[in-house]
Motif scaffolding. Structure first.
Motif, mmCIF file in Angstrom:
data_model
loop_
_atom_site.group_PDB
_atom_site.id
_atom_site.type_symbol
_atom_site.label_atom_id
_atom_site.label_comp_id
_atom_site.label_asym_id
_atom_site.label_seq_id
_atom_site.Cartn_x
_atom_site.Cartn_y
_atom_site.Cartn_z
ATOM 1 N N UNK A 1 39.813 44.778 32.998
ATOM 2 C CA UNK A 1 40.996 45.432 33.538
ATOM 3 C C UNK A 1 41.136 46.845 32.990
ATOM 4 N N UNK A 2 41.558 47.753 33.839
ATOM 5 C CA UNK A 2 41.743 49.135 33.422
ATOM 6 C C UNK A 2 40.474 49.946 33.355
ATOM 7 N N UNK A 3 39.358 49.407 33.821
ATOM 8 C CA UNK A 3 38.087 50.132 33.855
ATOM 9 C C UNK A 3 37.572 50.126 35.294
ATOM 10 N N UNK A 4 36.581 50.953 35.595
ATOM 11 C CA UNK A 4 36.005 50.931 36.947
ATOM 12 C C UNK A 4 35.334 49.611 37.301
ATOM 13 N N UNK A 5 35.138 48.738 36.301
ATOM 14 C CA UNK A 5 34.424 47.479 36.524
ATOM 15 C C UNK A 5 35.367 46.291 36.664
ATOM 16 N N UNK A 6 36.648 46.541 36.795
ATOM 17 C CA UNK A 6 37.635 45.481 36.901
ATOM 18 C C UNK A 6 37.328 44.565 38.081
ATOM 19 N N UNK A 7 37.525 43.274 37.851
ATOM 20 C CA UNK A 7 37.333 42.299 38.927
ATOM 21 C C UNK A 7 38.661 41.680 39.351
ATOM 22 N N UNK A 8 39.752 42.322 38.983
ATOM 23 C CA UNK A 8 41.073 41.802 39.313
ATOM 24 C C UNK A 8 41.583 42.294 40.651
ATOM 25 N N UNK A 9 42.841 42.025 40.885
ATOM 26 C CA UNK A 9 43.464 42.363 42.156
ATOM 27 C C UNK A 9 43.440 43.873 42.389
ATOM 28 N N UNK A 10 43.077 44.267 43.606
ATOM 29 C CA UNK A 10 43.069 45.673 43.955
ATOM 30 C C UNK A 10 41.783 46.389 43.619
ATOM 31 N N UNK B 1 28.314 41.494 40.421
ATOM 32 C CA UNK B 1 28.950 41.632 41.727
ATOM 33 C C UNK B 1 29.388 43.063 41.934
ATOM 34 N N UNK B 2 29.998 43.634 40.895
ATOM 35 C CA UNK B 2 30.442 45.019 41.004
ATOM 36 C C UNK B 2 29.265 45.925 41.332
ATOM 37 N N UNK B 3 28.140 45.727 40.654
ATOM 38 C CA UNK B 3 26.965 46.544 40.918
ATOM 39 C C UNK B 3 26.472 46.355 42.349
#
Length: 280
Positions: A239-248, A271-273
């Motif tokens: 959370x709070x990083x470009x790699x967040x997997x949370x909402x939004x 997944x982010x990658x």
């Protein structure tokens, strides 16, 4: 993780290794794998150092085999190497250690090393080895007698070229195909432990610019993690990083739920990658 009556505890993380071995039951030469080693150590040891010595001695004498040893599996030898070694965090009320073990080149013995985590520090093992320069005859290191000799025999280490300190990661660990699978998790925990570190999120395959451990910056708690710190780290989803997997977030998917079912053995970071186009 498991703990005995003396408060010696062991946690496990499978790591990629250049060497792998098969068990006797499958035609190999090795008798022990990581869960058996851990259980035997906790039956006998009263301290972390004792547990490490028990596991190391048994692995050398009877052979250590890999978590995934079948080269005929559908994924080939790459998976075998990816599961070839083990890293254990071994602690007691006074000390914390990181222990690495892999099969030796004969498949009938083992190579191992352990490094003590300094007081008020945290070390992170995320499916990749983290012990680098091993200092001979130093109280913060333990290792098998063959640590240097096997590497020399295989041409992976030369004292004239590499100096007296064997870098375990460079010597015995292959480069992961997608190294950020491990390194980004290390980066995140280190950053949460000490915001002032300024560690780069993008590093090389071996994370050579990351330290073995970092000082925990909690002066109000004698620079030690609180129980809540541990809970927060376990619940973290970048959370709070470009790699967040949370909402939004891009990696959060259509429902923004970071807690997903198994997705072909990948993790949220991968997944982010993939969503960034960095995935075949």
């Amino acid at each position: 993780g498991i703990m005995n009556e003396h408060n010696v505890a062991i946690g496990e993380s499978t790591c990629a290794a250049k060497l792998w071995a098969a068990p006797v039951s499958a035609g190999g030469k090795a008798l022990l794998e990581v869960s058996e080693m851990s259980q035997i150590a906790l039956e006998r040891a009263k301290t972390a150092r004792e547990a490490i010595q028990v596991m190391g001695d048994l692995a050398v004498k009877y052979g250590f085999y890999s978590a995934e040893w079948n080269v005929d599996n559908p994924y080939g030898e790459g998976l075998v190497k990816g599961e070839g070694g083990e890293a254990l965090t071994v602690i007691d009320p006074e000390e914390a250690w990181v222990f690495h073990v892999i099969p030796d080149d004969t498949g009938a013995s083992a190579i191992w090393v352990a490094q003590r985590v300094p007081d008020s520090h945290v070390a992170v093992v995320a499916n990749s080895f983290v012990i680098r320069n091993v200092i001979p005859d130093h109280p913060d290191f333990m290792y098998s007698a063959n640590l240097w000799t096997v590497a020399e025999k295989l041409g992976w280490y030369d004292s004239g070229r590499d100096g007296p300190y064997l870098n375990f990661v460079h010597t015995y660990a292959p480069k992961r195909y997608r190294s950020s699978y491990a390194n980004r998790r290390v980066w995140r925990v280190f950053t949460l432990a000490n915001q002032a570190l300024g560690l780069p999120v993008d590093t090389n395959a071996y994370a050579d610019d990351y330290p073995f451990s970092v000082q925990v910056a909690r002066p109000e708690h004698k620079n030690q993690f609180t129980v809540q710190d541990i809970i927060d780290i376990q619940r973290d989803h970048y959370e709070g990083t470009p790699y967040s997997t949370g909402y939004g977030s891009l990696a959060g998917g259509p429902y923004g739920d970071p807690n997903r079912f198994d997705i072909s053995s990948t993790d949220d970071m991968t997944i982010w990658e993939a969503l960034q186009g960095d995935f075949p």
